[in-house]
Write an enzyme that holds these catalytic residues in place. Structure first.
Site, short mmCIF file in Angstrom:
data_model
loop_
_atom_site.label_atom_id
_atom_site.label_comp_id
_atom_site.label_asym_id
_atom_site.label_seq_id
_atom_site.Cartn_x
_atom_site.Cartn_y
_atom_site.Cartn_z
N GLU A 1 47.37 78.97 99.49
CA GLU A 1 46.67 77.94 98.70
C GLU A 1 47.56 77.41 97.58
O GLU A 1 47.09 77.18 96.46
CB GLU A 1 45.39 78.52 98.10
CG GLU A 1 44.46 79.09 99.12
CD GLU A 1 43.50 78.06 99.65
OE1 GLU A 1 43.47 76.96 99.11
OE2 GLU A 1 42.82 78.37 100.64
N THR B 1 44.00 81.77 108.72
CA THR B 1 42.95 82.78 108.57
C THR B 1 41.85 82.53 109.60
O THR B 1 41.35 81.41 109.71
CB THR B 1 42.37 82.73 107.14
OG1 THR B 1 43.44 82.96 106.23
CG2 THR B 1 41.28 83.78 106.93
N MET C 1 48.11 104.09 86.76
CA MET C 1 47.25 105.03 86.04
C MET C 1 46.63 106.07 86.96
O MET C 1 46.18 107.12 86.51
CB MET C 1 46.13 104.27 85.31
CG MET C 1 46.63 103.48 84.12
SD MET C 1 45.28 102.65 83.26
CE MET C 1 44.34 104.04 82.64
P1 FAD Z 1 57.56 78.35 101.76
O1 FAD Z 1 56.95 77.03 101.50
O2 FAD Z 1 58.68 78.42 102.74
O3 FAD Z 1 58.07 78.96 100.37
C1 FAD Z 1 59.00 80.05 100.26
C2 FAD Z 1 59.31 80.23 98.77
O4 FAD Z 1 59.95 79.04 98.26
C3 FAD Z 1 58.07 80.47 97.93
O5 FAD Z 1 58.34 81.42 96.93
C4 FAD Z 1 57.82 79.10 97.30
O6 FAD Z 1 57.15 79.18 96.05
C5 FAD Z 1 59.25 78.58 97.13
N1 FAD Z 1 59.31 77.12 97.07
C6 FAD Z 1 58.97 76.22 98.04
N2 FAD Z 1 59.14 74.96 97.62
C7 FAD Z 1 59.59 75.06 96.33
C8 FAD Z 1 59.94 74.10 95.33
N3 FAD Z 1 59.84 72.77 95.53
N4 FAD Z 1 60.39 74.57 94.13
C9 FAD Z 1 60.46 75.88 93.88
N5 FAD Z 1 60.16 76.83 94.78
C10 FAD Z 1 59.72 76.43 96.00
N6 FAD Z 1 47.56 78.18 105.77
C11 FAD Z 1 46.60 77.41 106.36
O7 FAD Z 1 46.82 76.23 106.64
N7 FAD Z 1 45.36 77.92 106.67
C12 FAD Z 1 45.04 79.22 106.41
O8 FAD Z 1 43.90 79.66 106.70
C13 FAD Z 1 46.04 80.08 105.80
N8 FAD Z 1 45.79 81.42 105.62
C14 FAD Z 1 46.83 82.24 105.22
C15 FAD Z 1 46.65 83.64 105.24
C16 FAD Z 1 47.71 84.48 104.91
C17 FAD Z 1 47.54 85.98 105.01
C18 FAD Z 1 48.95 83.93 104.48
C19 FAD Z 1 50.10 84.82 104.08
C20 FAD Z 1 49.12 82.57 104.44
C21 FAD Z 1 48.08 81.70 104.83
N9 FAD Z 1 48.28 80.31 104.91
C22 FAD Z 1 47.31 79.50 105.49
C23 FAD Z 1 49.61 79.74 104.66
C24 FAD Z 1 49.97 79.61 103.19
O9 FAD Z 1 49.23 78.57 102.60
C25 FAD Z 1 51.50 79.40 103.10
O10 FAD Z 1 52.10 80.65 103.40
C26 FAD Z 1 51.93 78.91 101.74
O11 FAD Z 1 51.54 77.57 101.55
C27 FAD Z 1 53.46 78.99 101.53
O12 FAD Z 1 54.15 78.44 102.60
P2 FAD Z 1 55.35 79.26 103.29
O13 FAD Z 1 54.84 80.62 103.60
O14 FAD Z 1 55.87 78.44 104.40
O15 FAD Z 1 56.45 79.43 102.16
#
Ligand code: FAD
Length: 388
Positions: free
Chosen positions: A366, A163, A340
């Protein structure tokens, strides 16, 4: 404004003032144009310093220009900002909880004096670089690293989903320090105009469109020793910041849900079908009754964690429960509100579908809903399900 069990009756004058200031700012300065910003994928950057002057960035910190307001006041602020848009609350969360907090908690005196007043006033913008393309839910697997080079360090790696990175003056980059035993994670203050830093914008988002998101590329970026956060080492650094930000999200999500509720309640009174307002139908009343109940329960949890935080008894697991529950509640209820509003509900003329789209991000960032479920499962059983 929905406050069914009169929680706001117990607010102090300072808390009421902060709530009202944020509500007024949002209504006058942001609400009229937020739909357009969402459609265009832009953030009202001209308001960044105004938000700083109003004290919206980390007012719960003490010193260096921060007034040290109560945790309830901080929560109410997040609630009012997110009642407008999750992107607006994200701006304040990142700047305050993810950039100012770590400098305040772990920075040197020079770092605090240099950055905290500027960030607090919105004269500088910060971002928080933890997530990487291959490491989201498990950030401890990060590949970004720092190596010793004379008196300083050289950083290499890439961060994504950050972000505000494209508009940031400074990034807190979390990286493995290869010069120390066991490669501990350290926090580095990286000015974005340093050679080798790139901050490409991510443009394809269908959620949190009124917020700027980007990458951070680090290609042989030199930083001096004095840019390292000296007082933290290991994953405690980034995780403790996330705890602060998630606290704000648990409150903020209630604001988004409340805004959806208010929009749906008004629409139910105004919209006429079959010879009268749709609000006279029991099916519509059931939706409003359930929405109001769920929002009230989430508010109670938010107020309770504020009290625990104030007296120093708040555990990260409490915040996991509140973030997990309140964001899921808001995500579910935004959909009911959208429903709604009929056809009008799918436009940016009304807030529910915009909130609904935003809450997909809030549900994911988060710590995803799944990960907070595992944190709670670990706490309740003593058995961690996320370790291999
Ligand atoms: P993944 O970790 O690949 O997860 C994919 C799916 O697998 C999810 O449904 C997850 O719940 C599931 N999963 C993963 N591990 C497990 C497990 N052990 N057991 C069961 N299910 C599991 N990050 C920053 O550092 N700084 C920021 O400012 C920031 N801003 C953001 C703004 C936006 C608009 C978005 C979309 C994301 C942002 N993020 C930021 C990143 C965000 O924190 C990550 O997208 C998030 O932590 C999930 O990681 P991933 O997208 O790699 O999903």
């Amino acid at each position: 404004m929905l406050d069914f069990v009169s929680l706001e009756d117990d607010l102090t004058q300072e808390e009421q003032l902060i709530r009202d200031t944020a509500r007024e700012f949002v209504d006058e300065r942001v609400r009229p144009e937020i739909g357009e910003h969402f459609e265009n994928g832009t953030f009202p950057t001209e308001l960044i310093s105004e938000m700083g002057e109003l004290g919206f960035y980390a007012p719960n910190l003490e010193g260096y220009g921060s007034p040290n307001v109560s945790e309830t006041a901080y929560g109410l602020l997040m609630q009012e900002l997110e009642a407008c848009d999750s992107g607006l609350r994200s701006m304040a969360s990142v700047q305050g909880a993810l950039v100012m907090y770590p400098i305040h908690a772990y920075g040197s005196e020079t770092q605090k004096e240099e950055w905290l007043p500027k960030l607090g006033q919105g004269e500088a913008v910060g971002c928080f670089g933890l997530t990487e393309p291959e490491h989201g839910s498990n950030p401890s697997g990060m590949e970004t690293y720092a190596e010793r080079d004379g008196d300083g360090y050289v950083l290499n790696g890439s961060k994504t989903w950050i972000t505000n990175s494209p508009i940031a003056d400074v990034a807190i980059v979390w990286a493995r320090d290869r010069s120390s035993e066991d490669d501990p994670v350290r926090g580095f203050l990286v000015e974005t105009d340093r050679d080798g830093v790139s901050t490409n914008k991510i443009t394809e988002k269908l959620s949190l469109r009124a917020s700027i998101t980007g990458e951070i590329g680090l290609n042989d970026v030199s930083v001096p020793e004095e840019n390292v956060l000296p007082n933290v080492s290991g994953m405690k650094g980034p995780l403790s910041c996330l705890t602060q930000a998630r606290y704000g999200i648990a409150w903020g999500a209630v604001g988004a849900a409340r805004d959806c509720f208010e929009e749906a309640r008004q629409y139910a009174k105004d919209r006429e079908q079959f010879g009268g307002p749709i609000g006279r139908f029991q099916l519509q009343q059931e939706k409003l009754a359930e929405m109001a109940t769920q929002i009230t329960l989430a508010q109670l949890l938010a107020y309770r964690i504020a009290d625990l935080k104030e007296r120093g008894d708040l555990r990260p697991q409490h915040i996991s429960m509140a973030k997990r529950n309140n964001v899921r509640m808001a995500r579910d209820q935004s959909r009911v509100a959208r429903e709604m509003l009929g056809g009008n509900g799918i436009t940016t003329d009304y807030s529910p579908m915009r909130h609904m789209a935003n809450l997909e991000t809030v549900y994911t960032y988060e710590g995803t809903h799944d990960i907070h479920t595992l944190v709670l499962g670990h706490d309740l059983t003593g058995i961690p399900a996320y370790e291999q």
